[in-house]
Design a protein around this motif. Structure first.
Motif, short mmCIF file in Angstrom:
data_model
loop_
_atom_site.label_atom_id
_atom_site.label_comp_id
_atom_site.label_asym_id
_atom_site.label_seq_id
_atom_site.Cartn_x
_atom_site.Cartn_y
_atom_site.Cartn_z
N GLY A 1 -6.47 3.47 3.25
CA GLY A 1 -5.55 2.76 2.37
C GLY A 1 -5.51 1.27 2.64
N PHE A 2 -6.25 0.83 3.69
CA PHE A 2 -6.27 -0.59 4.04
C PHE A 2 -7.70 -1.11 4.11
CE2 PHE A 2 -1.87 -0.49 4.74
CZ PHE A 2 -1.54 0.62 5.51
N ARG B 1 -8.20 5.95 -5.44
CA ARG B 1 -9.62 5.58 -5.49
C ARG B 1 -10.13 5.57 -6.93
NH1 ARG B 1 -11.43 3.13 -1.21
NH2 ARG B 1 -13.41 4.19 -1.01
N ALA C 1 0.84 -1.21 0.00
CA ALA C 1 0.00 0.00 0.00
C ALA C 1 0.87 1.25 0.00
CB ALA C 1 -0.93 -0.01 1.23
N GLU D 1 -0.88 15.24 -2.06
CA GLU D 1 -1.39 14.10 -1.31
C GLU D 1 -2.83 13.81 -1.67
OE1 GLU D 1 -1.19 14.50 2.95
OE2 GLU D 1 -2.36 12.67 3.27
N ARG E 1 -4.31 10.41 -3.37
CA ARG E 1 -5.39 9.60 -2.78
C ARG E 1 -6.55 9.46 -3.74
NH1 ARG E 1 -4.75 8.45 2.59
NH2 ARG E 1 -3.20 9.69 3.70
N ARG F 1 -10.83 16.31 -2.52
CA ARG F 1 -11.15 15.37 -1.44
C ARG F 1 -12.61 14.95 -1.50
NH1 ARG F 1 -10.29 18.07 3.15
NH2 ARG F 1 -8.96 19.78 2.53
#
Lengths: 288, 216
Positions: free
Chosen positions: B204-205, A166, A122, A158, A162, A195
């Motif tokens: 993230g998990f 997704r 991850a 960041e 993210r 976000r």
């Protein structure tokens, strides 16, 4: 004991307490000491110490490395696994990527009892997305998006990383950023929009539909609170068993009317037992 | 000219304030002294006239009318200030009002405790300094509840919450302005998302962290 003797004893104790941190060594020394005290076999300790030293030299904070070593050992991770995690942190630093999200992912994964190999995977995935996010953000800045501080840039990178995690397509991110630039929005405003975009796509909304919702929100100059309300509206619709169409309609209504559907929620939080909170995917009850 | 003492005695005689022997002595002197007798008659005449006229009741509003005509002396600023600060106050209350007030206070306190997510932002210093935020979580079955997040490097034991009445756990965190993610940890092993957070973020998990933003 005479009063003078008592005074001397108290003074010595106070001096010792103040000197204890200095006597314990620098943070880097404490981190390397943690490796030595880890209990791993000598060969593995040597290999781990080399990796930790490299990470320290690259500029990874010693406190974070100490957490990784100690927590990894507590969780029963092998020296090789801890070494891999330190290596990931060092790579992120050496590549000039935002380091905090990488360290956060590693520390969080170890704390939550995630298997080390999954944390490694991850974290490496995150590094890949951070690497791609940088040029995307810089291109938007050149295209008219109002830039901010270096800290803001790191935060946006960041958020974009993210979003990519997704599965938000780069095309949607670029379109959102361009629209933000057209409306004279700042990097921080784009960050907030991304976000929410990530939240909607992560909740199952098609990316192009999410982009439309966010675009309209930006046109209306949505604030942090407005985006939070919009997310709650969509999230609650889905939690109540509504379809994605219902969630879209709720979002559009929220944007049009500016009504906070998050208000009037029942007070009090309920214990969900070991299953985690409202998140059906939440892992709870993981043994330590 | 009679002296003031004799005049004082005559007034007391007319007011009925003399003892019996003093009255008799004065009456004997009045009878013997013509000047004293004239003094007595001058004072006694109006008394007798009023007594003969009978007692009259003052008309309604007489006292108020007289008081209105008395010029009011405005108190000085110092006197007014003194009166405002130190003047006695009378608070009228009844049991029904007192009970209603108590109910209002109790309801306000309960709502503050049970507000969803129980997030209470405590008064903060101005703009750029750290701010204190209260997190609350309802977990009556738990023996221990901690909060772990990026602000404490996800340490499970460093920020333990305090148990309050009704199974509610709270903690006050002082944080610099910024964005933070966290979860609650029950009894050292169960990770729970705060259901009352303002927003959420995938960890993230496969789990979901709560997000809190401390504004500048």
């Amino acid at each position: 004991m005479k009063p003078s003797q008592a005074f001397i004893a108290i003074a010595v104790a106070a001096l010792a307490a103040m000197a204890a941190p200095a006597l314990a060594g620098t943070p880097a020394e404490r981190t390397l000491e943690a490796v030595e005290q880890s209990g791993y076999p000598l060969e593995e300790r040597t290999m781990l110490r080399q990796e930790v030293s490299r990470a320290l030299q690259a500029g990874v904070p010693a406190e974070d490395l100490e957490v990784i070593v100690l927590r990894g050992r507590e969780r029963g991770a092998s020296a090789a696994a801890v070494r891999d995690l330190a290596d990931i942190a060092a790579q992120a630093r050496e590549q000039g990527l935002p380091l905090r999200p990488v360290l956060d992912r590693i520390e969080q994964g170890l704390a939550k009892g995630v298997p080390p190999e999954r944390i490694t995977a991850a974290s490496r995935q995150l590094i890949g997305h951070l690497t791609a996010a940088g040029p995307l953000v810089d291109s938007l800045a050149k295209g008219g998006l109002r830039t901010g501080s270096s800290r803001e840039r790191a935060e946006v990178i960041e958020s974009v990383a993210r979003a990519r995690e997704r599965s938000v397509p780069d095309a949607v991110l670029l379109k959102t950023g361009e629209r933000a630039g057209e409306h004279g929005r700042s990097m921080a405003s784009f960050d907030r929009a991304v976000r929410s975009l990530t939240f909607f796509v992560g909740s199952g909304m098609p990316a192009d539909a999410a982009e439309r919702v966010i675009g309209e929100s930006m046109e209306r100059g949505f604030t942090e609170k407005d985006y939070a309300r919009l997310e709650r509206s969509v999230g609650e619709t889905i939690r109540r068993g509504g379809t994605m169409d219902d969630a879209m309609r709720a979002a559009e209504r929220e944007i049009r009317e500016g009504r906070g559907s998050g208000e009037g929620r029942s007070g009090g939080t309920q214990e969900r037992g070991s299953g985690g909170g409202k998140d059906p995917g939440g892992r709870g009850g993981r043994g330590r | 000219m009679r002296n003031d003492h004799d005049r004082e005695l005559i007034h007391r005689l007319l007011d009925g304030d003399l003892a019996a022997d003093e009255r008799d002595e004065l009456l004997r002197r009045i009878k013997a002294d013509p000047d004293l007798a004239r003094e007595y008659e001058a004072l006694n005449g109006p008394v007798q006239m009023l007594a003969a006229d009978g007692r009259r009741e003052a008309p309604p509003g007489f006292t108020e009318a007289v008081m209105r005509r008395i010029p009011e002396r405005k108190p000085s600023l110092g006197e007014r200030l003194h009166g405002f600060l130190f003047g006695a106050r009378v608070l009228r209350w009844n049991m029904a009002t007192a009970m209603a007030g108590l109910l209002l206070v109790t309801a306000a306190l309960l709502l503050t405790q049970l507000r969803d997510g129980g997030r209470t932002a405590l008064p903060t210093a101005a703009t750029e300094g750290p701010a204190t935020v209260r997190l609350s979580f309802y977990a009556p079955q738990a023996r221990q509840v901690a909060v772990a997040g990026d602000f404490n490097k996800w340490a499970v034991g460093s920020d333990l919450m305090e148990r309050r009445d009704g199974g509610i756990w709270t903690i006050d965190l002082t944080l610099q302005p910024g964005r933070y993610t966290y979860m609650f940890v029950l009894d050292g092993k169960a990770w729970v998302t705060d259901p009352g957070a303002d927003s959420y973020q995938d960890d993230g998990f496969g789990s979901t962290n709560a997000v809190i933003k401390i504004r500048t």
